[in-house]
Design a protein around this motif. Structure first.
Motif, PDB file in Angstrom:
ATOM      1  N   VAL A   1       0.824  -1.219   0.000  1.00  0.00           N
ATOM      2  CA  VAL A   1       0.000   0.000   0.000  1.00  0.00           C
ATOM      3  C   VAL A   1       0.857   1.267   0.000  1.00  0.00           C
ATOM      4  N   GLU A   2       2.049   1.218   0.600  1.00  0.00           N
ATOM      5  CA  GLU A   2       2.901   2.413   0.594  1.00  0.00           C
ATOM      6  C   GLU A   2       3.399   2.725  -0.814  1.00  0.00           C
ATOM      7  N   ASP A   3       3.651   1.698  -1.604  1.00  0.00           N
ATOM      8  CA  ASP A   3       4.039   1.932  -2.995  1.00  0.00           C
ATOM      9  C   ASP A   3       2.847   2.417  -3.822  1.00  0.00           C
TER      10      ASP A   3
ATOM     11  N   SER B   1       3.666  -4.515  -8.024  1.00  0.00           N
ATOM     12  CA  SER B   1       5.099  -4.765  -7.849  1.00  0.00           C
ATOM     13  C   SER B   1       5.678  -5.299  -9.160  1.00  0.00           C
ATOM     14  N   PRO B   2       6.973  -5.067  -9.408  1.00  0.00           N
ATOM     15  CA  PRO B   2       7.584  -5.646 -10.611  1.00  0.00           C
ATOM     16  C   PRO B   2       7.862  -7.141 -10.497  1.00  0.00           C
ATOM     17  N   HIS B   3       7.478  -7.750  -9.350  1.00  0.00           N
ATOM     18  CA  HIS B   3       7.749  -9.178  -9.156  1.00  0.00           C
ATOM     19  C   HIS B   3       6.488  -9.911  -8.691  1.00  0.00           C
TER      20      HIS B   3
ATOM     21  N   LYS C   1       5.202   1.132 -17.266  1.00  0.00           N
ATOM     22  CA  LYS C   1       5.284   2.604 -17.363  1.00  0.00           C
ATOM     23  C   LYS C   1       5.994   3.205 -16.159  1.00  0.00           C
ATOM     24  N   ALA C   2       5.697   2.688 -14.975  1.00  0.00           N
ATOM     25  CA  ALA C   2       6.362   3.186 -13.765  1.00  0.00           C
ATOM     26  C   ALA C   2       7.869   2.954 -13.862  1.00  0.00           C
TER      27      ALA C   2
ATOM     28  N   PHE D   1      10.366   1.358  -6.508  1.00  0.00           N
ATOM     29  CA  PHE D   1       9.502   0.752  -5.509  1.00  0.00           C
ATOM     30  C   PHE D   1      10.234   0.603  -4.182  1.00  0.00           C
ATOM     31  N   SER D   2       9.532   0.935  -3.098  1.00  0.00           N
ATOM     32  CA  SER D   2      10.102   0.716  -1.767  1.00  0.00           C
ATOM     33  C   SER D   2      10.073  -0.758  -1.398  1.00  0.00           C
ATOM     34  N   PHE D   3       9.057  -1.463  -1.913  1.00  0.00           N
ATOM     35  CA  PHE D   3       8.893  -2.884  -1.598  1.00  0.00           C
ATOM     36  C   PHE D   3       8.670  -3.687  -2.887  1.00  0.00           C
ATOM     37  N   PRO D   4       9.736  -3.894  -3.654  1.00  0.00           N
ATOM     38  CA  PRO D   4       9.583  -4.646  -4.903  1.00  0.00           C
ATOM     39  C   PRO D   4       9.446  -6.151  -4.686  1.00  0.00           C
TER      40      PRO D   4
END
Length: 302
Positions: free
Chosen positions: A198-200, A222-224, A273-274, A281-284
């Motif tokens: 949620v923070e991301d 997330s990217p993962h 796009k991001a 990301f803080s949490f990828p």
């Protein structure tokens, strides 16, 4: 800045509002019951009948309102899921039309459900073809309603949210069987889960507000992504619970009806796009995201 938010008292809306306040932005929260809310020096609650001419200059609008997806998907529930999103978005468009000075940007909620489901395809914002299930229908109609803002030369963003992890939303439901020592994969466990902390979500929403390059569909994931079996194994590991009892797909459908598509099916979605616009990301990674949420919950309950 003055930022108008629908759904400002919901899960994501509360986090976004708190973050904007830390940066001294004023939020105008559009709600059906402003009389039950208390204004502050940085928040003003307004009703749906609030005249546009009484608003100050609004610099950005974030449209997050909509009936929760959780619950048995009866016809009445499905009608509410669709109509709540379309009606609120139409009201926002009407408000924008009446504003003498238009905001710079409209960020309107959507979901990765736009893409439909698949166990082998990879979806990015370049994917133009929508799915053909109920959620795909909802998101295409939702984005179509928001697209009218482009007629006013307003930069318009459609944030396609994945499964948002935090103290609310879907995670408490997913944690419950694990905490009860009955955790395991759902169905065959091969379905993809495109998740995001949620923070991301909040950081990417703010990134879209202030970055003029961001427009059109934006995947908020997330990217993962993880397959369900790996997601549930990580969740069990973080909660120090066993991972052993598979949950049959028919049982999920029996309990929640057509809503079972949220857990029995999935899609692999990348936030291309991001990433292309250098958003970090803080949490990828999932384990760190789950550990952070668990620790924050423990700190809150001390």
């Amino acid at each position: 800045m003055n930022i108008l938010i629908t759904g400002g008292t919901g899960f994501v809306g509360k986090h976004l509002t708190a973050s904007l306040h830390k940066k001294d932005h004023h939020t105008y929260i559009l709600t059906r019951s402003p009389e039950n809310k208390e204004n502050t020096n940085l928040t003003t609650f307004i009703g749906y009948d609030y005249p546009a001419e009484k608003l100050p200059v609004i610099h950005a609008v974030v449209n997050l309102a909509g009936e929760s997806l959780f619950g048995y998907w009866s016809k009445k529930k499905k009608d509410a899921i669709l109509s709540s999103r379309i009606n609120t978005t139409n009201h926002v468009i009407d408000l924008l039309q009446k504003m003498k000075t238009k905001p710079d940007v409209l960020i309107s909620g959507s979901a990765v459900g736009y893409y439909g489901t698949s166990e082998d395809l990879i979806f990015t914002e370049a994917t133009k073809q929508s799915g053909n299930d109920f959620l795909a229908h909802v998101t295409t109609q939702w984005e179509k309603a928001a697209k009218k803002a482009e007629d006013f030369n307003i930069r318009t963003v459609y944030t396609r949210f994945g499964v948002i992890l935090g103290e609310e939303g879907s995670l408490p439901y997913m944690q419950l069987p694990v905490k009860l020592f009955a955790g395991g994969k759902i169905g065959n466990g091969e379905q993809w889960l495109s998740w995001v902390h949620v923070e991301d979500v909040v950081r990417l929403l703010e990134f879209c507000i202030f970055n003029k390059e961001m427009k059109g569909p934006i995947n908020v994931t997330s990217p993962h992504p993880k397959r369900n079996k790996d997601f549930m194994r990580s969740l069990a590991n973080v909660l120090h619970r066993p991972y052993w009892l598979p949950v049959p797909s028919p049982l999920i459908r029996l309990v929640v009806g057509e809503m079972a598509i949220l857990v029995n099916k999935g899609q692999y979605v990348l936030p291309q796009k991001a990433l292309d616009n250098q958003f970090e990301f803080s949490f990828p990674y999932l384990k760190e995201a789950l550990q952070h949420i668990k620790q924050r919950h423990q700190d809150f309950n001390k």
